[in-house]
Scaffold this motif. Structure first.
Motif, PDB file in Angstrom:
ATOM      1  N   ASP A  12      45.890 -12.585   3.049  1.00  0.00           N
ATOM      2  CA  ASP A  12      46.035 -12.883   2.128  1.00  0.00           C
ATOM      3  C   ASP A  12      46.666 -14.304   1.669  1.00  0.00           C
ATOM      4  N   ARG A  13      47.398 -15.240   2.223  1.00  0.00           N
ATOM      5  CA  ARG A  13      47.504 -16.236   1.883  1.00  0.00           C
ATOM      6  C   ARG A  13      46.590 -17.119   2.297  1.00  0.00           C
ATOM      7  N   LEU A  14      45.831 -16.817   4.140  1.00  0.00           N
ATOM      8  CA  LEU A  14      45.225 -17.886   4.913  1.00  0.00           C
ATOM      9  C   LEU A  14      43.992 -17.652   3.763  1.00  0.00           C
ATOM     10  N   PHE A  15      43.578 -16.737   3.029  1.00  0.00           N
ATOM     11  CA  PHE A  15      42.478 -16.724   2.424  1.00  0.00           C
ATOM     12  C   PHE A  15      42.462 -17.500   1.039  1.00  0.00           C
ATOM     13  N   GLY A  16      44.075 -17.296   0.059  1.00  0.00           N
ATOM     14  CA  GLY A  16      44.296 -17.978  -1.028  1.00  0.00           C
ATOM     15  C   GLY A  16      44.414 -19.250  -0.557  1.00  0.00           C
ATOM     16  N   PHE A  17      44.674 -20.393   0.928  1.00  0.00           N
ATOM     17  CA  PHE A  17      44.680 -21.467   1.667  1.00  0.00           C
ATOM     18  C   PHE A  17      43.759 -22.271   1.387  1.00  0.00           C
ATOM     19  N   TRP A  18      42.378 -21.146   2.096  1.00  0.00           N
ATOM     20  CA  TRP A  18      40.831 -21.456   2.190  1.00  0.00           C
ATOM     21  C   TRP A  18      40.830 -21.574   1.124  1.00  0.00           C
ATOM     22  N   MET A  19      40.590 -21.274   0.062  1.00  0.00           N
ATOM     23  CA  MET A  19      39.268 -21.238  -1.573  1.00  0.00           C
ATOM     24  C   MET A  19      40.387 -22.485  -2.059  1.00  0.00           C
ATOM     25  N   LEU A  20      41.603 -22.677  -2.400  1.00  0.00           N
ATOM     26  CA  LEU A  20      42.389 -23.890  -2.950  1.00  0.00           C
ATOM     27  C   LEU A  20      42.200 -24.813  -1.997  1.00  0.00           C
ATOM     28  N   SER A  21      41.776 -24.966  -0.658  1.00  0.00           N
ATOM     29  CA  SER A  21      41.629 -25.808   0.161  1.00  0.00           C
ATOM     30  C   SER A  21      39.982 -26.663  -0.091  1.00  0.00           C
ATOM     31  N   THR A  22      39.049 -25.374  -0.450  1.00  0.00           N
ATOM     32  CA  THR A  22      37.861 -25.351  -0.894  1.00  0.00           C
ATOM     33  C   THR A  22      37.686 -26.304  -2.377  1.00  0.00           C
ATOM     34  N   MET A  23      38.611 -25.879  -2.752  1.00  0.00           N
ATOM     35  CA  MET A  23      38.221 -26.639  -4.378  1.00  0.00           C
ATOM     36  C   MET A  23      39.019 -27.898  -4.632  1.00  0.00           C
ATOM     37  N   LYS A  50      55.119   1.802  13.068  1.00  0.00           N
ATOM     38  CA  LYS A  50      54.694   0.758  13.183  1.00  0.00           C
ATOM     39  C   LYS A  50      53.680  -0.187  13.417  1.00  0.00           C
ATOM     40  N   LEU A  51      52.352   0.577  13.576  1.00  0.00           N
ATOM     41  CA  LEU A  51      50.962   0.109  13.459  1.00  0.00           C
ATOM     42  C   LEU A  51      51.129  -0.111  12.368  1.00  0.00           C
ATOM     43  N   GLY A  52      51.232   0.642  11.155  1.00  0.00           N
ATOM     44  CA  GLY A  52      51.117   0.474   9.395  1.00  0.00           C
ATOM     45  C   GLY A  52      51.467  -0.356   9.345  1.00  0.00           C
ATOM     46  N   GLN A  53      53.356  -0.919   9.970  1.00  0.00           N
ATOM     47  CA  GLN A  53      53.501  -1.676   9.293  1.00  0.00           C
ATOM     48  C   GLN A  53      52.726  -3.295   9.622  1.00  0.00           C
ATOM     49  N   ARG A  54      52.766  -3.666  11.642  1.00  0.00           N
ATOM     50  CA  ARG A  54      52.349  -4.224  11.267  1.00  0.00           C
ATOM     51  C   ARG A  54      50.677  -4.861  10.827  1.00  0.00           C
ATOM     52  N   ILE A  55      49.765  -3.903  10.375  1.00  0.00           N
ATOM     53  CA  ILE A  55      48.819  -3.748   9.656  1.00  0.00           C
ATOM     54  C   ILE A  55      49.004  -4.897   8.060  1.00  0.00           C
ATOM     55  N   ASP A  56      49.883  -4.624   7.273  1.00  0.00           N
ATOM     56  CA  ASP A  56      50.575  -4.572   5.966  1.00  0.00           C
ATOM     57  C   ASP A  56      50.843  -6.211   6.391  1.00  0.00           C
ATOM     58  N   THR A  57      51.418  -6.756   7.713  1.00  0.00           N
ATOM     59  CA  THR A  57      51.796  -7.719   7.864  1.00  0.00           C
ATOM     60  C   THR A  57      51.043  -9.273   8.427  1.00  0.00           C
ATOM     61  N   LEU A  58      49.613  -8.543   8.310  1.00  0.00           N
ATOM     62  CA  LEU A  58      48.603  -8.798   8.784  1.00  0.00           C
ATOM     63  C   LEU A  58      47.894  -9.458   7.293  1.00  0.00           C
ATOM     64  N   ARG A  65      48.829  -9.198   4.507  1.00  0.00           N
ATOM     65  CA  ARG A  65      49.659 -10.544   3.904  1.00  0.00           C
ATOM     66  C   ARG A  65      49.203 -11.975   3.815  1.00  0.00           C
ATOM     67  N   ARG A  66      49.091 -11.819   4.831  1.00  0.00           N
ATOM     68  CA  ARG A  66      49.050 -13.432   5.981  1.00  0.00           C
ATOM     69  C   ARG A  66      47.791 -13.562   5.924  1.00  0.00           C
TER      70      ARG A  66
END
Length: 119
Positions: free
Chosen positions: A93-104, A80-88, A90-91
């Motif tokens: 990665d999406r947040l970092f991608g959004f931050w990079m796009l917003s900064t650009m 369960k912790l492994g699944q939670r870590i994978d979910t976090l 992915r989130r």
């Protein structure tokens, strides 16, 4: 010596001769009684050892069952912790991608403003 004195003397000699025999028989009887008591005590101790062995087997069985149950619970929690870590992850990665796009986009907007202001 009178006849009664001889009888007394003979009886005393017989008693002295019989005493070692009685003592030896008494000693043998006492030794046998001790041996019987020791054998009974030994039998009792063997029964106690057998009972303790059975208790030990039961306790080991219970401990093994508990260990198996705890191991399965820990494995389930780890999964369960492994699944939670994978979910976090992915989130994140999406947040970092959004931050990079917003900064650009913000940098592009500032560059466009500076370009328009300079023209």
């Amino acid at each position: 010596m009178s006849e009664t004195d001889r009888d007394t003397q003979d009886t005393a000699q017989e008693a002295r001769l019989a005493e070692p025999e009685h003592f030896s028989l008494f000693q043998q009887l006492e030794t046998r009684e001790r041996l019987v008591r020791l054998e009974e005590e030994n039998k009792h101790l063997k029964e106690l050892i057998k009972e303790q062995g059975e208790k030990q087997k039961n306790l080991r069985s219970v401990i093994d069952d508990l260990r198996t149950e705890q191991t399965s619970q820990l494995n389930e929690r780890a999964w369960k912790l492994g699944q939670r870590i994978d979910t976090l992850a992915r989130r994140l990665d999406r947040l970092f991608g959004f931050w990079m796009l917003s900064t650009m986009l913000m940098i592009l907007f500032v560059v466009v403003l500076m370009f328009k202001a300079g023209v």
